[in-house]
Write a protein that holds these residues in place. Sequence first.
Motif, mmCIF file in Angstrom:
data_model
loop_
_atom_site.group_PDB
_atom_site.id
_atom_site.type_symbol
_atom_site.label_atom_id
_atom_site.label_comp_id
_atom_site.label_asym_id
_atom_site.label_seq_id
_atom_site.Cartn_x
_atom_site.Cartn_y
_atom_site.Cartn_z
ATOM 1 N N ARG A 1 0.844 -1.194 0.000
ATOM 2 C CA ARG A 1 0.000 0.000 0.000
ATOM 3 C C ARG A 1 0.880 1.246 0.000
ATOM 4 O O ARG A 1 2.017 1.232 0.477
ATOM 5 C CB ARG A 1 -0.934 0.018 1.208
ATOM 6 C CG ARG A 1 -0.250 0.164 2.545
ATOM 7 C CD ARG A 1 -1.264 0.135 3.673
ATOM 8 N NE ARG A 1 -0.649 0.362 4.970
ATOM 9 C CZ ARG A 1 -1.324 0.362 6.112
ATOM 10 N NH1 ARG A 1 -2.624 0.151 6.112
ATOM 11 N NH2 ARG A 1 -0.698 0.585 7.253
ATOM 12 N N ASP B 1 0.412 -2.147 -5.651
ATOM 13 C CA ASP B 1 -0.488 -3.289 -5.493
ATOM 14 C C ASP B 1 -0.015 -4.450 -6.355
ATOM 15 O O ASP B 1 0.589 -4.252 -7.409
ATOM 16 C CB ASP B 1 -1.912 -2.885 -5.884
ATOM 17 C CG ASP B 1 -2.939 -3.933 -5.525
ATOM 18 O OD1 ASP B 1 -3.132 -4.877 -6.317
ATOM 19 O OD2 ASP B 1 -3.566 -3.828 -4.455
ATOM 20 N N GLN C 1 -12.320 -6.616 -0.079
ATOM 21 C CA GLN C 1 -11.292 -5.891 0.666
ATOM 22 C C GLN C 1 -9.970 -5.853 -0.098
ATOM 23 O O GLN C 1 -9.243 -4.857 -0.061
ATOM 24 C CB GLN C 1 -11.077 -6.541 2.045
ATOM 25 C CG GLN C 1 -12.262 -6.432 2.982
ATOM 26 C CD GLN C 1 -13.285 -7.549 2.787
ATOM 27 O OE1 GLN C 1 -13.244 -8.303 1.804
ATOM 28 N NE2 GLN C 1 -14.199 -7.673 3.729
ATOM 29 N N GLN C 2 -9.657 -6.942 -0.797
ATOM 30 C CA GLN C 2 -8.401 -6.999 -1.551
ATOM 31 C C GLN C 2 -8.453 -6.145 -2.818
ATOM 32 O O GLN C 2 -7.424 -5.888 -3.442
ATOM 33 C CB GLN C 2 -8.070 -8.453 -1.928
ATOM 34 C CG GLN C 2 -7.512 -9.296 -0.786
ATOM 35 C CD GLN C 2 -8.569 -9.593 0.278
ATOM 36 O OE1 GLN C 2 -9.717 -9.867 -0.047
ATOM 37 N NE2 GLN C 2 -8.167 -9.541 1.539
ATOM 38 N N TYR D 1 -8.306 -0.816 -2.956
ATOM 39 C CA TYR D 1 -7.374 0.202 -3.431
ATOM 40 C C TYR D 1 -7.521 0.396 -4.936
ATOM 41 O O TYR D 1 -7.524 1.523 -5.444
ATOM 42 C CB TYR D 1 -5.923 -0.187 -3.125
ATOM 43 C CG TYR D 1 -5.588 -0.448 -1.676
ATOM 44 C CD1 TYR D 1 -6.425 -0.012 -0.648
ATOM 45 C CD2 TYR D 1 -4.424 -1.136 -1.329
ATOM 46 C CE1 TYR D 1 -6.104 -0.259 0.681
ATOM 47 C CE2 TYR D 1 -4.097 -1.388 -0.004
ATOM 48 C CZ TYR D 1 -4.943 -0.948 0.999
ATOM 49 O OH TYR D 1 -4.628 -1.203 2.309
ATOM 50 N N CYS E 1 -9.095 9.025 2.231
ATOM 51 C CA CYS E 1 -8.919 7.565 2.215
ATOM 52 C C CYS E 1 -8.121 7.129 0.992
ATOM 53 O O CYS E 1 -7.318 6.188 1.067
ATOM 54 C CB CYS E 1 -10.273 6.867 2.216
ATOM 55 S SG CYS E 1 -11.300 7.243 3.644
ATOM 56 N N GLU F 1 -4.110 4.791 2.125
ATOM 57 C CA GLU F 1 -4.613 3.434 1.890
ATOM 58 C C GLU F 1 -4.581 2.600 3.168
ATOM 59 O O GLU F 1 -3.623 2.657 3.937
ATOM 60 C CB GLU F 1 -3.785 2.753 0.803
ATOM 61 C CG GLU F 1 -3.961 3.367 -0.568
ATOM 62 C CD GLU F 1 -3.162 2.636 -1.640
ATOM 63 O OE1 GLU F 1 -2.339 1.777 -1.295
ATOM 64 O OE2 GLU F 1 -3.375 2.925 -2.832
ATOM 65 N N GLY F 2 -5.652 1.856 3.377
ATOM 66 C CA GLY F 2 -5.738 0.964 4.521
ATOM 67 C C GLY F 2 -6.215 1.607 5.793
ATOM 68 O O GLY F 2 -6.342 0.924 6.813
ATOM 69 N N SER F 3 -6.498 2.911 5.750
ATOM 70 C CA SER F 3 -6.869 3.609 6.983
ATOM 71 C C SER F 3 -8.371 3.691 7.200
ATOM 72 O O SER F 3 -8.808 4.029 8.302
ATOM 73 C CB SER F 3 -6.296 5.040 6.966
ATOM 74 O OG SER F 3 -4.897 5.021 6.873
ATOM 75 N N GLN G 1 -11.171 -2.764 10.338
ATOM 76 C CA GLN G 1 -10.405 -4.010 10.468
ATOM 77 C C GLN G 1 -11.049 -4.972 11.465
ATOM 78 O O GLN G 1 -10.584 -6.082 11.640
ATOM 79 C CB GLN G 1 -8.968 -3.687 10.921
ATOM 80 C CG GLN G 1 -8.242 -2.702 10.015
ATOM 81 C CD GLN G 1 -8.096 -3.200 8.605
ATOM 82 O OE1 GLN G 1 -7.775 -4.363 8.381
ATOM 83 N NE2 GLN G 1 -8.351 -2.331 7.633
#
Length: 608
Positions: free
Chosen positions: A31, A54, A569-570, A573, A597, A601-603, A607
């Motif tokens: 990411r 990615d 989820q994968q 991005y 966002c 990325e990923g924030s 989770q």
Amino acid sequence: MTLLLLLMVSFIATGNWAQERVWTWQCQEGRCVKQLLQRNETPQGLEACKLVCDIYSTLWPRPTGKVELGRVLVPINYNAITIIGISGEGRALSENVGQLFSTAADNFRNRLTTMFKKQEQRTSGGKSLQVQVTIHDSSTRTLTMESDESYELYISEADYSQVHCNIVSAQFFGANYGLETLSQLTTFDDAADNLVIMRDVNITDSPAFPFRALVLDTARNYFSVASIKRTIDGMAASKLNTFHWHLTDSHSFPFQSSTYPQLSQYGAYTPQQIYTPQDITSVVEYARARGVRVLPEFDAPAHVGEGWQWAGPNVTVCVNAQPWNKYCVEPPCGQLNPTNDTVYEILGGIYHDIFALFDSDMFHMGGDEVNFECWRSSLDIVNWMTSQGMGQTNDDYLQLWDMFQKKAYMKVVEANGGNEIPIVLWTSHLTAEGAIDKYLDNEIYIIQIWTTGRDAAIANLVNKGFRVIFSNYDALYFDCGFGAWVAEGNNWCSPYIGWHKVYMNNPYTLLTNLGVDVSPGTAARELVLGAEAALWTEQVDESSLDGRFWPRAAAMAERLWSNPDEGWQQAEYRMLAHRERLVQRGIQSEALEPQWCYQNEGSCPSQG
């Protein structure tokens, strides 16, 4: 304090304050992470970082075969791009395919122009890009269910001055997708102020499903040709291949028939809101050059009304009848009279006009939401049925419907030069268990499912050998989740369907949950042609078209092209990156998350 003030004034006066770069992006564990730029560090722009970070870069949909990405970016000179197309024997392409390829090459250049934000006289550094596209079948220019959409893509850095790209495909359609993938491996790095491309690339790609579609209803509200072409642009960017055109309905008749021009004269909302033969030819050819077939639908025997007023008495029944909820699912009501010979004469002319304009390898006859109470309200129909020894039960009206379908189908065959053609029908009473065996032939009919994905009738269709297209409304009706227009509250298929659910709508999983074995090699698996997202336009017009389709339609596109085992989820991005790509290309795609966002990325996804 005085010195700091003087420095601030100096920055503002020279413009350096606005140009000073503070942030850079670095790829960490798949990411892009936003970091403060350190002294003497070479900055990297966000888009460049996303291109190399990615596992599938920013490709959408992700490829299905070999994916080798070098993750090294090379600057390329916008003014030194060469694209050539050759046949498998190394000769020039045929004239027909050559014209398509020329348009596809221009489309590729235009995508780079948009990306580069090219200005007049703007210089461009970097290496030249040489693209060679080999199309083995240099004659096929019409997309069918048997078309080969696969391609191979190779990018290498030839020497200090050139980057080479080779695209190899069986037919034009794969070559066109290869050019789209190539454009997605190119981006504008705002830190380097240049176009960059990924080198050392080796991709082998082909779709999981042959039918990947959108349906747009242009009768309840009118849509300009320009907006339809913009929708096709989004489809091409996402590797969708079928634009299903719901041409007419009970609300309006915008299709201009050469045989019966009275239909649009009486039925169009205004004289300007029609689709002329020239309009339709323009859309069909525009779509063809982007790898998209245009599938026409003329819905009957229900969903008719406006436009038929000139045809004489008893050609249509219950038109605009009230209370409408007794005779149809929404106003205005209207159905054809299957007992009137004039109906088939007019249908024959309409079908002839449609086949003269469209060259799809299938035809959609609609066939949904027939209301027996509407037919029962016609003394003409009731008397005819009595004269034939028929009663007034639902089974009798199913027989009447079957008679209509068979007669109308023969008119389709006649319009198609005497050749049979696969017919698509929506699920209905005619496709239900107990009726479908009696009335429909699985060699001719393809059934498009609009019920929920949990409907046991779907398993019944596949078990009886019918080819199916999924448009289950609980995942693929994009008009759902808004206020009702015939009552208070929300519309009938609420709630709103987010892209996550669209992405996870796997036709094979739906059938497996219904007890059908669709493992590789089974006959049932071959019967699943693909899926189609639907936009019915009671509450949509041109002003909201893009946002209703995009980017949710792209979520379906990856499901149908790649059919990944992983969850949404994968893909998040890449989905955000593709949404930005669509906007860059002039498609007003709906925002999915705050821009923060996209830069972090990923924030944002939970989770927990």
